[in-house]
Design an enzyme around this catalytic site. Structure first.
Site, PDB file in Angstrom:
ATOM      1  N   ARG A   1       0.820  -1.204   0.000  1.00 15.97           N
ATOM      2  CA  ARG A   1       0.000   0.000   0.000  1.00 15.97           C
ATOM      3  C   ARG A   1       0.859   1.261   0.000  1.00 15.97           C
ATOM      4  NH1 ARG A   1      -4.577  -0.713  -1.837  1.00 15.97           N
ATOM      5  NH2 ARG A   1      -5.306   1.175  -0.825  1.00 15.97           N
ATOM      6  N   VAL A   2       0.369   2.270  -0.686  1.00 14.57           N
ATOM      7  CA  VAL A   2       1.053   3.562  -0.671  1.00 14.57           C
ATOM      8  C   VAL A   2       0.235   4.602   0.086  1.00 14.57           C
ATOM      9  CG1 VAL A   2       2.245   3.130  -2.838  1.00 14.57           C
ATOM     10  CG2 VAL A   2       0.018   4.249  -2.883  1.00 14.57           C
ATOM     11  N   ASP A   3      -0.947   4.214   0.562  1.00 18.74           N
ATOM     12  CA  ASP A   3      -1.759   5.133   1.350  1.00 18.74           C
ATOM     13  C   ASP A   3      -1.725   4.718   2.820  1.00 18.74           C
ATOM     14  OD1 ASP A   3      -3.311   2.880   1.465  1.00 18.74           O
ATOM     15  OD2 ASP A   3      -4.906   3.647   0.185  1.00 18.74           O
ATOM     16  N   ASP A   4      -2.641   5.216   3.583  1.00 24.38           N
ATOM     17  CA  ASP A   4      -2.649   4.933   5.018  1.00 24.38           C
ATOM     18  C   ASP A   4      -3.569   3.771   5.368  1.00 24.38           C
ATOM     19  OD1 ASP A   4      -2.320   8.429   5.747  1.00 24.38           O
ATOM     20  OD2 ASP A   4      -0.784   6.878   5.705  1.00 24.38           O
TER      21      ASP A   4
END
EC number: 6.2.1.1
Length: 747
Positions: free
Chosen positions: A615-618
């Site tokens: 993942r590159v988000d939270d």
């Protein structure tokens, strides 16, 4: 609430090849594989697919010692290569080719066939998917326009439609169509209980009868087309029965994983306002009894205070876990399943629905803290899940298929219930946990039901790797033909263990990448078509055009790393977020205009293979469960002694990612082990045990910019102990916080 309706072979299966700097590709000739000179010049995409690059020794800096690897995770059988570690680059040395025996009987038997099919799916998506859709039953065929889409926010609202105007029913296609085709006496489900001596089965005819009885009951209590129904059940046969019954009458089911807390369940009830909720009194998971009815009672109390009441709670009496006498009861609302449902007729008229009518809502974690109600519609999802199941697992009518996922997650929707049954498959449903009463339970079940396709999560693979190999080797597993992996990228050493030990070096692994939002597989190997690389999801499925973009949204060609997006729609794509189309557009289509943004990072190697990097988000991916950092932070912050919390994901050898929480306490409150446990318990109670932090790191303060933004990049480096990679911290409002956090790392 109404939800938007419109009117197995004994011969060696795989030959394994490797190149390790020599000019020729070495192979086990006895297994009948191709010998491919690595130095041969090639230019076509197909030749590139088959080419193996030579690599010099300086690429092998990630070599691992056999003594450091978990048992069984070493060289692949017949592989003439070094033992490689976790580096994507060095893993490119390994290629696993399907044997002639396997490819000759595969649905997609060669790279050429795959490329021809994929090319057509790209150049003529309407024709490609129409041909497949025509294999199912439609009361009325769709109109002239097979697909209508806009994925570019600059050109107007995002919309995706497939087979609009087509009238069908997914339950009819899963059950009635198979019975009418002569499969009525075929086993649809084998069910294995938590305890070894508890099991059951249903044929397709029997399953249809059970579904019709429940569908008739639902209609009788007022559930109509478009009404929401919440299902909070463990992995009993009644769970897929409930899903199919809702689909039969056009109701929209929302399955909530029976591990979520009362607060989380209440959130979902409040959002979709269901007409009815289905649950059971209790369930045994391993030696532990979980009182699900008590959780539902608490959730309904919470929702009623928010103005959302539910009139009926249909409760299955799971007597192996709890007695009726020990179950709390609210007269007038609670109804025992066994007291009413069996009294209804075993046939039920189908509610025919439009292809774009909603099928189900499934809530997934979001970075804002509020779960997102992913909405899937009927026609495109039906066609896509059936097709991905068929080809990704090379399904044969004699297969017995077991997916270990819970129906509370998208995998259980697409690849326990709908995808397999649309193909008339025999499915194993397991109530218990895979390591109870010991770590051989999975393989015991495989032998018991002669499972030929086994689909599970890397988390389970890594967990079982830690135990003695005898838990695997004490069981035959000879029925296994294809293995699968889902939920997160599988690290290469786990891939090799799964391949070597579980599959006896003869079962290909379908390492699938997809999401709740995509409905079905997006990037996946096809077992008979191409060579695999341990840890790579390989190539896109039919109709899928993945692209890797940079931070500005520019497509990157060739070998690269970046953000994974998808160009164009596919039939299984979700259509909106329930009640929040703006969030749908903002989350998935605004980050890179013109594309669906997956939220995942991705690398593509020299040969075109895709490697998912997380993942590159939270959102943290724990054991395949997506958990929003904001949800966990909110739960921690609700503790009276917590002033502030920040959560990041860190690598975890079993779960893929673990939850690492930085907690700032109220002024004057001392650090203690008791408080640490109390904070973890707060998260367990509010969200569920699967979201409990693996580590609480005391934080006098958090690294913030002058505008107050928490610098999670720095927290991730501290959590991962990558202190030499902290980078510039001069922009922080108080740079000294970083040294304080480092000093408290082991407290």
């Amino acid at each position: 609430m109404k939800i938007g309706c419109s009117s197995s072979s004994s011969s060696p299966l795989l030959a394994v090849v490797s190149c390790s700097g020599s000019s020729d590709l070495k192979t086990s000739a006895s297994l009948g594989s191709r010998i491919l000179p690595a130095s041969q010049s090639r230019s076509s995409p197909l030749d590139k697919l088959l080419r193996c690059k030579t690599m010099s020794s300086n690429h092998l800096r990630h070599v691992e010692s056999m003594s450091l690897l978990p048992s069984g995770a070493g060289k692949i059988s017949q592989l003439n290569a070094v033992v490689l570690g976790e580096s994507i680059a060095s893993e490119e040395n390994d290629l696993v080719f399907p044997s002639k025996e396997f490819s000759s009987q595969a649905l997609v038997s060669s790279p050429q066939q795959y490329m021809e099919m994929h090319k057509r799916s790209m150049e003529d998506p309407a024709g490609f998917w129409s041909d497949i859709a025509s294999e199912f039953y439609w009361k009325q065929k769709w109109g002239d326009r097979v697909v209508s889409e806009n994925l570019d926010v600059r050109k107007g609202p995002i919309h995706i439609e497939w087979f609009k105007g087509g009238i069908t029913n997914i339950c009819y296609n899963c059950l009635d169509r198979n019975v009418e085709a002569g499969l009525g006496d075929k086993t649809a489900m084998f069910w294995e209980g938590n305890e070894r001596d508890v099991d059951a089965s249903l044929t397709y005819s029997q399953l249809l009868q059970h579904v019709c009885q429940l569908a008739n009951y639902l209609k009788d209590v007022g559930v109509k087309k478009g009404d929401a129904v919440v299902i909070y059940l463990p992995m009993l046969m009644e769970l897929p029965i409930a899903m199919l019954a809702c689909a039969r009458i056009g109701a929209v089911h929302s399955v909530v994983f029976a591990g979520f807390s009362a607060d989380s369940l209440a959130q979902r009830i409040i959002d979709c306002k269901p007409k009815l909720i289905l649950t059971c009194n209790s369930v045994k998971r391993g030696p532990k009894t979980i009182n699900l009815k008590a959780i539902v009672d608490a959730a309904l109390d919470i929702s009623s205070k928010d103005g959302v009441s539910v009139d009926v709670c249909l409760t299955y009496d799971n007597s192996s876990a709890t007695t009726r006498e020990d179950t709390k009861w609210q007269n007038g609302r609670d109804v025992w399943w066994q007291d009413v449902v069996p009294k209804y007729p075993t046939s039920c008229e189908v509610e025919w629905v439009d292809a774009e009518d909603p099928l189900f809502l499934l809530y997934t974690s979001g970075s804002t803290g509020k779960p997102k109600g992913v909405l899937h519609t009927t026609g495109g999802y039906m066609v896509y899940t059936a097709t991905t199941f068929k080809y990704a697992f090379d399904y044969k009518s004699t297969d017995v298929y077991w997916c270990t996922a819970d129906c509370g997650w998208i995998t259980g929707h697409s690849y326990v219930t709908y995808g397999p049954m649309l193909n008339g498959a025999t499915v194993v449903v397991f109530e218990g946990t895979p390591n109870y009463p010991d770590s051989g339970r999975c393989w015991e079940i495989v032998d018991k039901f002669k499972v030929s396709i086994f689909y599970t999560a890397p988390t389970l693979v890594r967990s079982l790797m830690r135990d003695d190999d005898k838990f695997v080797t004490n069981h035959s597993r000879k029925s296994l033909r294809v293995l699968g992996s889902v939920g997160e990228p599988i690290n290469p050493s786990a891939w090799r263990w799964f391949f070597n030990l579980v599959g006896d070096s003869r079962c290909p692994i379908s390492d699938t990448w997809w999401q709740t939002e995509t409905g079905g597989f997006m990037i996946t190997p096809l077992p008979g078509a191409w060579p695999q690389k341990p840890g790579s999801a390989t190539f896109p499925f039919f109709g899928v055009q993945p692209v890797v973009v940079d931070e500005k949204g520019n497509e990157i060609e060739g070998e690269c790393s970046g953000y994974l997006c998808v160009k164009g729609s596919w039939p299984g794509a979700f259509r909106t977020l329930f009640g929040d189309h703006e969030r749908y557009e903002t989350t998935y289509f605004k980050p890179f205009a013109g594309y669906y943004f997956s939220g995942d990072g991705c690398s593509r190697d020299k040969d075109g293979y895709y490697w998912l990097t997380g993942r590159v988000d939270d959102v943290i991916n724990v054991s395949g469960h997506r958990i929003g950092t904001a949800e966990v932070e909110s739960a921690l912050a609700s503790h009276p002694q917590c002033a502030e919390a920040a959560v990041v994901g860190v690598e975890h050898e079993v779960k893929g990612q673990g939850i690492y929480a930085f907690v700032t306490l109220v002024e004057g409150v001392p650090y203690s082990e008791e408080l640490r446990k109390s904070l973890v318990l707060m998260v367990r109670n509010q969200i569920g045990a699967f979201a409990a932090p693996d580590r609480i790191h005391w934080a006098p303060g958090l690294p913030k910019t002058r505008s107050g933004k928490i610098m999670r990049r720095i927290l991730r480096k501290i959590a991962s102990r990558q202190l030499e990679e902290l980078g510039d911290i001069s922009t922080l409002a108080d740079p000294s916080v970083v040294d304080q956090l480092i000093a408290l790392a082991d407290v």
